[in-house]
Design a protein around this motif. Sequence first.
Motif, short mmCIF file in Angstrom:
data_model
loop_
_atom_site.label_atom_id
_atom_site.label_comp_id
_atom_site.label_asym_id
_atom_site.label_seq_id
_atom_site.Cartn_x
_atom_site.Cartn_y
_atom_site.Cartn_z
N ILE A 69 21.17 22.09 -19.87
CA ILE A 69 21.81 22.98 -20.83
C ILE A 69 23.25 23.17 -20.38
O ILE A 69 23.53 23.39 -19.20
CB ILE A 69 21.10 24.35 -20.91
N PHE A 70 24.16 23.04 -21.34
CA PHE A 70 25.57 23.29 -21.07
C PHE A 70 26.02 24.47 -21.92
O PHE A 70 25.66 24.58 -23.09
CB PHE A 70 26.41 22.05 -21.39
N LEU A 71 26.79 25.35 -21.29
CA LEU A 71 27.29 26.55 -21.94
C LEU A 71 28.80 26.46 -22.07
O LEU A 71 29.49 26.04 -21.14
CB LEU A 71 26.91 27.79 -21.11
N TYR A 72 29.30 26.86 -23.22
CA TYR A 72 30.74 26.86 -23.48
C TYR A 72 31.24 28.29 -23.37
O TYR A 72 30.74 29.18 -24.03
CB TYR A 72 31.01 26.31 -24.89
N TYR A 73 32.26 28.47 -22.53
CA TYR A 73 32.82 29.80 -22.30
C TYR A 73 34.27 29.86 -22.76
O TYR A 73 35.04 28.92 -22.54
CB TYR A 73 32.78 30.16 -20.81
N ASP A 74 34.62 30.97 -23.36
CA ASP A 74 36.00 31.34 -23.59
C ASP A 74 36.21 32.57 -22.72
O ASP A 74 35.61 33.62 -22.98
CB ASP A 74 36.26 31.67 -25.06
N GLU A 75 37.04 32.41 -21.68
CA GLU A 75 37.19 33.46 -20.67
C GLU A 75 35.79 33.73 -20.09
O GLU A 75 35.18 32.83 -19.57
CB GLU A 75 37.81 34.72 -21.27
N LYS A 81 26.46 26.63 -26.87
CA LYS A 81 25.49 26.02 -25.96
C LYS A 81 24.95 24.74 -26.57
O LYS A 81 24.98 24.55 -27.80
CB LYS A 81 24.33 26.96 -25.68
N ILE A 82 24.45 23.87 -25.70
CA ILE A 82 23.73 22.68 -26.14
C ILE A 82 22.60 22.45 -25.14
O ILE A 82 22.81 22.51 -23.93
CB ILE A 82 24.67 21.46 -26.29
N ALA A 98 24.40 25.45 -30.64
CA ALA A 98 24.80 26.65 -31.37
C ALA A 98 26.19 27.07 -30.93
O ALA A 98 26.54 26.96 -29.75
CB ALA A 98 23.81 27.79 -31.11
N VAL A 99 26.94 27.55 -31.88
CA VAL A 99 28.26 28.13 -31.63
C VAL A 99 28.27 29.50 -32.31
O VAL A 99 27.86 29.63 -33.46
CB VAL A 99 29.39 27.23 -32.19
#
Length: 179
Positions: A69-75, A81-82, A98-99
């Motif tokens: 699982i990879f998580l996308y962070y802004d700050e 996530k994927i 999901a975004v």
Amino acid sequence: MIIKMSLSYMGDFKKSNENNGFIVSGKIIPKYENNIWSYIEESFPEPYFKQYEDDDVDISYINEQGKSIFLYYDENDCVGKIKLCTYWNGYALIEDIAVAKDWRHKGIGAALLSKATEWAKQNNLVGLMLETQDVNILACRFYAKNNFVIGGVDTMLYSNFSTAHEKAIFWYYKFKYSN
């Protein structure tokens, strides 16, 4: 910033799904002719709201090879996530992407697909695959825009749910390897 989920970030997994849903304004109608899939879009006279239930996550996505699982962070905010795993057919199966609603249309989904491609290639897989519903037009457009093609339609996958009037669409992105 995209990071691989670890135990310390496991609590952020559901954050990109909070308050997520979408207006169903129509559906895609796939057509298979001469070994090629295409589709048209049909609008509904009365749109409706649809929301998916939260996807579950377990520690196997941290500990087992062939899952990630990879998580996308802004700050410090997890906004995407994927969730991936290797599939029996040699593809990486995207189990969930999901975004967060307020972060859509900013390239986050494409960045997550790029990370999934990188992961799949590192695991010697031939491409990416996923399933979405024919009524999720925005998702279908997103996958088509990112070089996915329809590989099949399942009319029975959701047939046991009286409120689900949809078909499953399977999308594939096969990598082009040069020798």
